[in-house]
Write a protein that holds these residues in place. Structure first.
Motif: not given
Length: 451
Positions: A266-268, A291-298, A322-324, A343-345
């Motif tokens: 899913g999106g960030p 700033c911390e964001a979750r999602g896939h792709p990272p 997760v990206t931080h 990300n792509d989403m």
């Protein structure tokens, strides 16, 4: 062991039946022949022979003979030593049982089957499987050892004595069941990618000869208690490895496991994006923004900062989901910082507002040491003022502006002396005594005639 006890009881019943039948034949199987001879010297020789038909029941019997003879006035007896006769008899009953292991048997165990018959001497035995009666199994004496058994070794095992050849079939039997548990089979297998918000049902099954129990784990915590695992409305927290463990409650040493790795795509999703971040900081200082964001792709994170040219990224790290990122910004004026997660989403942003507070010069606080110095200066000034006043009064007295003398009585004040006045008498010369009276209140001097 239960079958073993049943066979023993059956053998005892058969032995009792044989004893009852043989009781009626006891007279027929015993014959005693006695020979008496007289010697020339008058002595008698008595010889007795026992003819006895031995049976299997006599294997533990002891035989002896007793002689009775008369002496003057009495009858005496003498008994010979007893003997036991070894009796050989064929095997008529056989028992077969599982000697080890105790309890249920599982694949991989070593099983020992022991065979025992009632013949004497004990005969050798041959072992076979009911499904393959013509195949003789490798055994040692009365013991059959089956190493590392599997489910195909289950079945009915038999043992026969070799001395029963040509007679009615004599054999022992035992049922052997080898329990098993196949490896767990998980659906979906290994890896499954699902969209955020979707539902998924995972299954875990293992073929077993006994009843099984299944438990699902994620990060060491139990998340399911049956072979079906339901994952509804997936979020990024749903991502991870799910392990199912299958056990056999009646045979705990049988267990197996399987796993599936779930990835939620899913999106960030920026942590705390729903809350506007407003900060205040003194102008000229540095502030750190995270700033911390979750999602896939990272997701990747970038920053857009308005109001400050002096900033830099001090930390950046990323994992599977997760990206931080963290930046350090110098606050010279009001600052607006935007964290962009992409990300792509899709894309999501988080805004930080920083209000700069001007620096303020403050009056230094009161110092006790400095206060003490001021007090000392004030005291000195007061002493100097008093000294100056005293000089003026003395000058006026010399000029006669303030009437005072021994011959006249001058009152400086109309107040009468009180009890608090202090009178001091000073004597300088015994022939010419002058008394000086000093008042503590006004300091007036009086002569002795003025008393």
């Amino acid at each position: 062991m239960a079958e073993h006890e049943k066979l023993r009881k059956k053998r005892r019943r058969n032995e009792k039946t044989e004893e009852k039948n043989d009781t009626n034949k006891d007279i027929e199987k015993v014959n005693v022949i006695t020979l008496v001879s007289r010697e020339s010297r008058g002595f008698y020789t008595v010889q007795s022979t026992l003819e006895y038909k031995l049976l299997k029941d006599d294997k533990d019997a002891h035989f002896s003979c007793e002689v009775s003879f008369s002496v003057p006035g009495a009858i005496r007896t003498m008994e010979s030593h007893s003997i036991n006769i070894t009796i050989h008899y064929p095997t008529t009953m056989v028992e077969l049982w599982k000697d080890s292991p105790q309890g249920l048997v599982k694949e991989g165990d070593t099983v020992e089957l022991r065979c025992q018959g009632d013949g004497n001497p004990p005969p050798p035995f041959i072992f076979s499987k009911e499904q393959e009666p013509d195949m003789v199994l490798d055994s040692r004496g009365n013991l059959l050892t089956l190493s590392s058994v599997s489910r195909k070794d289950s079945g009915i095992y038999q043992c026969r004595p070799l001395d029963s050849v040509g007679q009615a079939e004599v054999k022992g039997e035992v049922q052997l069941t080898v329990h098993y548990l196949d490896p767990a089979f998980v659906v979906p297998k290994d890896l499954e990618v699902m969209l955020k918000g979707e539902n998924l049902v995972a299954s875990c099954n293992a073929l077993s000869s006994l009843k099984t129990a299944t438990v699902w784990y994620k990060d060491g915590k139990q998340v399911g208690y049956s072979n079906m695992l339901h994952l509804d409305d997936a979020t990024y927290e749903t991502s991870g490895e799910y392990v199912c463990e299958v056990t056999v409650p009646s045979l705990p040493s049988l267990h197996t496991s399987g796993s599936v790795h779930i990835i939620v795509q899913g999106g960030p999703q920026v942590v705390g994006v729903e809350e506007e971040v407003q900060l205040e900081e003194v102008a000229g200082r540095m502030v750190n923004l995270s700033c911390e964001a979750r999602g896939h792709p990272p997701p990747s994170i970038s920053w857009n900062i308005i109001g400050s040219q002096n900033w830099q990224e001090v930390m950046s790290k990323a994992s599977d989901h997760v990206t931080h990122s963290m930046v350090s910004v110098k606050v010279n004026s009001d600052v607006s910082a935007v964290c962009n997660a992409t990300n792509d989403m899709g894309t999501e942003v988080k805004v930080f507002s920083i209000k700069a507070i001007p620096r303020v010069t403050r009056t230094p606080p009161f110092s006790p040491v400095e206060g003490s110095g001021v007090i000392i200066v004030v005291i000195i000034l007061c002493l100097l003022l008093l000294a100056s006043l005293g000089s003026v009064l003395y000058f006026l007295h010399k000029k006669g502006k303030i009437p005072c003398g021994r011959s006249g009585k001058q009152e400086i004040t109309k107040e009468k002396p009180t009890k608090d006045d202090i009178v001091v008498e000073m004597k300088n010369n015994p022939k010419n005594e002058d008394a000086v009276l000093l008042k503590a209140v006004n300091g007036e001097k009086k002569g002795p005639n003025d008393q």
